[in-house]
Design a protein around this motif. Structure first.
Motif, PDB file in Angstrom:
ATOM      1  N   PRO A  36       0.817  -1.217   0.000  1.00  0.00           N
ATOM      2  CA  PRO A  36       0.000   0.000   0.000  1.00  0.00           C
ATOM      3  C   PRO A  36       0.851   1.267   0.000  1.00  0.00           C
ATOM      4  O   PRO A  36       2.003   1.268   0.445  1.00  0.00           O
ATOM      5  CB  PRO A  36      -0.813  -0.120   1.294  1.00  0.00           C
ATOM      6  CG  PRO A  36      -0.031  -1.034   2.165  1.00  0.00           C
ATOM      7  CD  PRO A  36       0.700  -1.973   1.245  1.00  0.00           C
ATOM      8  N   SER A  37       0.272   2.331  -0.505  1.00  0.00           N
ATOM      9  CA  SER A  37       0.980   3.613  -0.605  1.00  0.00           C
ATOM     10  C   SER A  37       1.468   4.111   0.746  1.00  0.00           C
ATOM     11  O   SER A  37       2.496   4.782   0.829  1.00  0.00           O
ATOM     12  CB  SER A  37       0.065   4.657  -1.242  1.00  0.00           C
ATOM     13  OG  SER A  37      -0.364   4.214  -2.502  1.00  0.00           O
ATOM     14  N   ALA A  38       0.737   3.786   1.807  1.00  0.00           N
ATOM     15  CA  ALA A  38       1.086   4.280   3.146  1.00  0.00           C
ATOM     16  C   ALA A  38       2.233   3.508   3.796  1.00  0.00           C
ATOM     17  O   ALA A  38       2.713   3.902   4.857  1.00  0.00           O
ATOM     18  CB  ALA A  38      -0.147   4.216   4.056  1.00  0.00           C
ATOM     19  N   SER A  39       2.697   2.434   3.176  1.00  0.00           N
ATOM     20  CA  SER A  39       3.778   1.658   3.787  1.00  0.00           C
ATOM     21  C   SER A  39       5.126   2.358   3.593  1.00  0.00           C
ATOM     22  O   SER A  39       5.289   3.202   2.722  1.00  0.00           O
ATOM     23  CB  SER A  39       3.812   0.237   3.217  1.00  0.00           C
ATOM     24  OG  SER A  39       4.016   0.273   1.832  1.00  0.00           O
ATOM     25  N   ARG A  40       6.092   1.957   4.418  1.00  0.00           N
ATOM     26  CA  ARG A  40       7.424   2.563   4.370  1.00  0.00           C
ATOM     27  C   ARG A  40       8.148   2.179   3.078  1.00  0.00           C
ATOM     28  O   ARG A  40       7.967   1.091   2.551  1.00  0.00           O
ATOM     29  CB  ARG A  40       8.264   2.082   5.559  1.00  0.00           C
ATOM     30  CG  ARG A  40       7.720   2.470   6.919  1.00  0.00           C
ATOM     31  CD  ARG A  40       8.504   1.827   8.060  1.00  0.00           C
ATOM     32  NE  ARG A  40       8.567   0.380   7.861  1.00  0.00           N
ATOM     33  CZ  ARG A  40       9.666  -0.363   8.032  1.00  0.00           C
ATOM     34  NH1 ARG A  40      10.773   0.181   8.424  1.00  0.00           N
ATOM     35  NH2 ARG A  40       9.645  -1.662   7.827  1.00  0.00           N
ATOM     36  N   ILE A  41       8.963   3.060   2.583  1.00  0.00           N
ATOM     37  CA  ILE A  41       9.745   2.822   1.369  1.00  0.00           C
ATOM     38  C   ILE A  41      10.642   1.598   1.555  1.00  0.00           C
ATOM     39  O   ILE A  41      10.743   0.753   0.664  1.00  0.00           O
ATOM     40  CB  ILE A  41      10.611   4.055   1.002  1.00  0.00           C
ATOM     41  CG1 ILE A  41       9.739   5.270   0.731  1.00  0.00           C
ATOM     42  CG2 ILE A  41      11.517   3.744  -0.171  1.00  0.00           C
ATOM     43  CD1 ILE A  41       8.925   5.198  -0.529  1.00  0.00           C
ATOM     44  N   ARG A  42      11.272   1.483   2.704  1.00  0.00           N
ATOM     45  CA  ARG A  42      12.156   0.339   2.984  1.00  0.00           C
ATOM     46  C   ARG A  42      11.388  -0.973   2.886  1.00  0.00           C
ATOM     47  O   ARG A  42      11.872  -1.950   2.312  1.00  0.00           O
ATOM     48  CB  ARG A  42      12.788   0.489   4.365  1.00  0.00           C
ATOM     49  CG  ARG A  42      13.672  -0.673   4.753  1.00  0.00           C
ATOM     50  CD  ARG A  42      14.300  -0.442   6.137  1.00  0.00           C
ATOM     51  NE  ARG A  42      14.937  -1.618   6.656  1.00  0.00           N
ATOM     52  CZ  ARG A  42      16.167  -2.009   6.345  1.00  0.00           C
ATOM     53  NH1 ARG A  42      16.890  -1.301   5.510  1.00  0.00           N
ATOM     54  NH2 ARG A  42      16.684  -3.090   6.883  1.00  0.00           N
ATOM     55  N   ALA A  43      10.171  -1.002   3.432  1.00  0.00           N
ATOM     56  CA  ALA A  43       9.356  -2.221   3.372  1.00  0.00           C
ATOM     57  C   ALA A  43       8.981  -2.550   1.929  1.00  0.00           C
ATOM     58  O   ALA A  43       9.042  -3.707   1.510  1.00  0.00           O
ATOM     59  CB  ALA A  43       8.098  -2.058   4.224  1.00  0.00           C
TER      60      ALA A  43
END
Length: 143
Positions: free
Chosen positions: A96-103
């Motif tokens: 999802p868009s709200a997840s962290r970039i690293r994840a």
């Protein structure tokens, strides 16, 4: 520790529980879906949630977090126009868009390794919001 399968590209390991749960879903039809997550500290791909045989696609959608990435497999049963009962297994990469970039990066680079361990997947979906993996998308891809 249980035996695990190493994914060489990211240094992640897939636990036996992941493969065994998938085989139970594929052959015994015990599960309708399985949600997998990556534990960044232990570098293991583990089972996050298992949906029983009576659960549906809406239960899978509800079990995916809105702010973190996951992998999921879904066993889709349907009837063809020739009145044949069929089953197709979908692999869903949920970021999802709200997840962290690293994840997002970690899940993207680990995806192929997990897919190799889960033998028998028919279709793959990548989704960043629920509309990209709606039930209508699943139905269209299976036909």
């Amino acid at each position: 520790m249980a035996m695990a399968f190493k994914m060489a590209t990211t240094g992640m390991w897939v636990t036996d529980e992941c493969k065994n749960s998938f085989m139970e879903m594929k052959w015994k039809k015990v599960h309708r879906y399985i949600v997998f997550k990556i534990d960044e500290k232990s570098k293991l791909v583990t089972v996050d949630k298992v949906g029983g045989a009576g659960e549906g696609y809406s239960d899978l959608e509800a079990s995916l977090p809105g702010d973190d990435c996951r992998y999921a497999v879904f066993d889709f049963d349907f009837v063809t126009v020739d009145n044949c009962h069929k089953s197709k297994i979908f692999f869903i990469a949920w970021a999802p868009s709200a997840s962290r970039i690293r994840a997002k990066m970690l899940y993207a680079t680990s995806k192929d390794g997990l897919r190799r361990v889960l033998d028998g997947i028919h279709y793959e979906l990548q989704a960043t919001d629920p509309t990209e993996m709606g039930f209508d998308v699943i139905q269209d891809r299976a036909k």
